[in-house]
Motif scaffolding. Sequence first.
Motif, PDB file in Angstrom:
ATOM      1  N   GLU A  76      12.565  -0.963   3.749  1.00 17.08           N
ATOM      2  CA  GLU A  76      11.431  -0.133   3.314  1.00 17.08           C
ATOM      3  C   GLU A  76      10.461   0.111   4.476  1.00 17.08           C
ATOM      4  O   GLU A  76       9.909   1.207   4.613  1.00 17.08           O
ATOM      5  CB  GLU A  76      10.692  -0.811   2.150  1.00 17.08           C
ATOM      6  CG  GLU A  76      11.519  -0.985   0.891  1.00 17.08           C
ATOM      7  CD  GLU A  76      11.948   0.333   0.256  1.00 17.08           C
ATOM      8  OE1 GLU A  76      11.325   1.379   0.564  1.00 17.08           O
ATOM      9  OE2 GLU A  76      12.891   0.326  -0.536  1.00 17.08           O
ATOM     10  N   ALA A  77      10.265  -0.889   5.328  1.00 18.91           N
ATOM     11  CA  ALA A  77       9.360  -0.736   6.475  1.00 18.91           C
ATOM     12  C   ALA A  77       9.882   0.336   7.420  1.00 18.91           C
ATOM     13  O   ALA A  77       9.115   1.176   7.917  1.00 18.91           O
ATOM     14  CB  ALA A  77       9.207  -2.065   7.203  1.00 18.91           C
ATOM     15  N   VAL A  78      11.196   0.335   7.661  1.00 20.18           N
ATOM     16  CA  VAL A  78      11.814   1.355   8.518  1.00 20.18           C
ATOM     17  C   VAL A  78      11.681   2.726   7.864  1.00 20.18           C
ATOM     18  O   VAL A  78      11.338   3.725   8.521  1.00 20.18           O
ATOM     19  CB  VAL A  78      13.294   1.013   8.788  1.00 20.18           C
ATOM     20  CG1 VAL A  78      13.983   2.174   9.496  1.00 20.18           C
ATOM     21  CG2 VAL A  78      13.400  -0.269   9.620  1.00 20.18           C
ATOM     22  N   ARG A 119       0.827  -1.213   0.000  1.00 21.97           N
ATOM     23  CA  ARG A 119       0.000   0.000   0.000  1.00 21.97           C
ATOM     24  C   ARG A 119       0.860   1.261   0.000  1.00 21.97           C
ATOM     25  O   ARG A 119       0.554   2.242  -0.675  1.00 21.97           O
ATOM     26  CB  ARG A 119      -0.938  -0.015   1.211  1.00 21.97           C
ATOM     27  CG  ARG A 119      -2.080   0.976   1.112  1.00 21.97           C
ATOM     28  CD  ARG A 119      -3.019   0.869   2.294  1.00 21.97           C
ATOM     29  NE  ARG A 119      -3.825  -0.330   2.323  1.00 21.97           N
ATOM     30  CZ  ARG A 119      -4.876  -0.547   1.542  1.00 21.97           C
ATOM     31  NH1 ARG A 119      -5.220   0.351   0.642  1.00 21.97           N
ATOM     32  NH2 ARG A 119      -5.570  -1.656   1.650  1.00 21.97           N
ATOM     33  N   TYR A 120       1.959   1.251   0.773  1.00 17.68           N
ATOM     34  CA  TYR A 120       2.837   2.423   0.836  1.00 17.68           C
ATOM     35  C   TYR A 120       3.658   2.581  -0.443  1.00 17.68           C
ATOM     36  O   TYR A 120       3.758   3.670  -1.000  1.00 17.68           O
ATOM     37  CB  TYR A 120       3.781   2.315   2.046  1.00 17.68           C
ATOM     38  CG  TYR A 120       3.158   2.809   3.329  1.00 17.68           C
ATOM     39  CD1 TYR A 120       3.407   4.098   3.791  1.00 17.68           C
ATOM     40  CD2 TYR A 120       2.307   1.999   4.078  1.00 17.68           C
ATOM     41  CE1 TYR A 120       2.835   4.560   4.970  1.00 17.68           C
ATOM     42  CE2 TYR A 120       1.725   2.449   5.254  1.00 17.68           C
ATOM     43  CZ  TYR A 120       1.988   3.728   5.697  1.00 17.68           C
ATOM     44  OH  TYR A 120       1.418   4.190   6.858  1.00 17.68           O
ATOM     45  N   LEU A 121       4.256   1.493  -0.897  1.00 17.51           N
ATOM     46  CA  LEU A 121       5.175   1.574  -2.025  1.00 17.51           C
ATOM     47  C   LEU A 121       4.465   1.876  -3.339  1.00 17.51           C
ATOM     48  O   LEU A 121       4.976   2.633  -4.166  1.00 17.51           O
ATOM     49  CB  LEU A 121       5.968   0.272  -2.146  1.00 17.51           C
ATOM     50  CG  LEU A 121       7.044   0.054  -1.076  1.00 17.51           C
ATOM     51  CD1 LEU A 121       7.465  -1.409  -1.013  1.00 17.51           C
ATOM     52  CD2 LEU A 121       8.255   0.942  -1.362  1.00 17.51           C
ATOM     53  N   ALA A 122       3.272   1.285  -3.541  1.00 24.63           N
ATOM     54  CA  ALA A 122       2.554   1.476  -4.806  1.00 24.63           C
ATOM     55  C   ALA A 122       2.263   2.948  -5.059  1.00 24.63           C
ATOM     56  O   ALA A 122       2.312   3.412  -6.198  1.00 24.63           O
ATOM     57  CB  ALA A 122       1.257   0.674  -4.805  1.00 24.63           C
ATOM     58  N   GLY A 123       1.974   3.680  -3.994  1.00 23.97           N
ATOM     59  CA  GLY A 123       1.662   5.102  -4.156  1.00 23.97           C
ATOM     60  C   GLY A 123       2.878   6.003  -4.264  1.00 23.97           C
ATOM     61  O   GLY A 123       2.750   7.192  -4.556  1.00 23.97           O
ATOM     62  N   ASN A 124       4.070   5.443  -4.035  1.00 23.05           N
ATOM     63  CA  ASN A 124       5.271   6.281  -4.013  1.00 23.05           C
ATOM     64  C   ASN A 124       6.368   5.866  -4.989  1.00 23.05           C
ATOM     65  O   ASN A 124       7.261   6.671  -5.264  1.00 23.05           O
ATOM     66  CB  ASN A 124       5.864   6.277  -2.591  1.00 23.05           C
ATOM     67  CG  ASN A 124       4.984   7.015  -1.603  1.00 23.05           C
ATOM     68  OD1 ASN A 124       4.939   8.239  -1.576  1.00 23.05           O
ATOM     69  ND2 ASN A 124       4.256   6.270  -0.781  1.00 23.05           N
ATOM     70  N   VAL A 125       6.315   4.643  -5.487  1.00 21.40           N
ATOM     71  CA  VAL A 125       7.369   4.144  -6.373  1.00 21.40           C
ATOM     72  C   VAL A 125       6.807   3.931  -7.774  1.00 21.40           C
ATOM     73  O   VAL A 125       5.888   3.126  -7.955  1.00 21.40           O
ATOM     74  CB  VAL A 125       7.957   2.812  -5.840  1.00 21.40           C
ATOM     75  CG1 VAL A 125       9.001   2.262  -6.809  1.00 21.40           C
ATOM     76  CG2 VAL A 125       8.562   3.012  -4.464  1.00 21.40           C
TER      77      VAL A 125
END
Length: 603
Positions: free
Chosen positions: A216-218, A195-201
């Motif tokens: 990436e979690a950190v 959810r985080y990466l899809a919107g930013n990468v």
Amino acid sequence: MEKKVAEKKKFLVEVAWETCNQVGGIYTVIRTKVPSMVEKWGDDYLLLGPYFPQTAAAEFEALPVTDDSPVGRAILTMRAMGYQVHYGNWLITGKPKIVLFDIASIYDQVDEIKGKIWDNHKISTLGVEELVNQTIALGELIRIFLTQFATENKSKKDIVVHFHEWMASTCLPDLKKDKVKVSTVFTTHATMLGRYLAGNVPNFYDVLDSFNWHKEAVHYGIEAQASFERAAAQKADVLTTVSDITAKECVAFLGRIPELILPNGLNIQRFAAMHEHQNLHSLYKKRISDFVMGHFFQNQAFDLDQTLYLFTSGRFEYSNKGYDITLDALEILNRKMKESGSKKTVIMFFITKQPYHSIDPEVLHSRAVLDEIRENCQAIQKEVGDKLFEAAASSNDLQLPDLNQFVDEYWRLRLRRTVQTWKTNARPKVVTHLLKQEDDIIRNLHRTQLLNNADDKVKVVYHPDFIVSTNPLFGLDYGQFVRGCHLGVFPSYYEPWGYTPLECMARGVPTVTSDLSGFGDYMMQIMRDYEQWGVSVVNRKTQNYQEAAEQLANMLFKFTQQTQRDRITQRNRVESIADTFDWSNLRGYYDTAHELAVLKKRK
């Protein structure tokens, strides 16, 4: 001759943060699936979740607890230990038994619990947000209950515990460590990192294999959440997810290939008469048209019979939910409709949740004045009707009398003044509410100049709040609003499943989805001719952003060219295949997961 061993009965426990606690899509999964689960499991079915007084007051009915069952004895033991445990029915279709745990009754032990989690599993929970602390407290209460329940069960039945998402699963690694006699299934409905990466990468799916999950979690400040999710996935007897797309994330971020895919369903309400869903569409479309008249007609009038209502909805994830590509496609559609001389008007509704101060007073006022115009017209209609009847009955000729002479000067003047105060030169508002700050939707609309100009064939209504029946602008609940629209548009970039297009299908409304949504991917797998059944799928896997936007615009333009007969036929076809996604047909996937968990535990 070998004696056949009788199969042991099973008891199913489902655990979710959103049990009797509506937050997002998992609430819909759990709630709609319940009737089908109760049908199969009967009294051998139990739900666990957190106790929040406000939501429990509306959805929970307490029942007395006795010591004549393993569940009752486990609850009484926990109450004796000082924990607040609530037992009763969840007041939804199926009325399942449910146990809710009051987090407050263990919250003073959170730091101690976090210390044990570090000692046992090396999951760091220092400085986490309040929500993580709440899930840890809930997890400990669930651990105590399941441990006690398994002890009281005395191996009479195989206990299967199905955990949904990391928020309900912080205790799963401890259950494994303590060798508690339960079989476990863990379902991730969307990975935290995905959810985080899809919107930013950019091109997230192309580089999925290159991420270091912990790094990436950190980076995103979700180390604890991602660690709990990964630990639950690793320790569960069976790992499942909701789509093939999310299965790839499980491999990349959770380090395990899911054994099964569990597609989501709904309770599909069938009508005895085929035309009934068409009647409901007409009824609710009329209510939406009332809003459209109030919002647009004080400045811009257009033919409502030539107007199409499109919508998109969901949480505010600008790129993940495809709001960006929808807006850019609308700009192209607007141009295509102008160039073709289309007589149609498209109203596009964006229904999402954003911080706002209040409904815009001007929008409310416009709607209120329109209601007054309607009241004036109804009064004139009654007066004219009565006098026309008298005149027709007493007339000796067959000529229609001048209707103007039947209207009192009072009503004539009142109607004229009301209409005069309502009309304005101001452009219709794009946003129905006073937003606390400008967001990406507003910025895109200014860039594309889709601002409800008089010559625009595509108009936009941005409603930054979810639709409920008490909403003064529509007076509809969300399901009714969906039925009143002509097309749902959901070209998501990141959508592990995608309930919004499925909810359209369940209500006989054609829909647009994408091949990066679990629903769209599933439709492409089970139906070759899905387009014939009212489902359009935007290719976002192999096309770049601009190509996908052009494809979406062409889909929407093609839809505007359909005749009313075409649209009715399409709605009938959508409604006719909705049964495919009824839980009675999809529950079998869950049954398989539960059987597999028991088999794995026995080995």
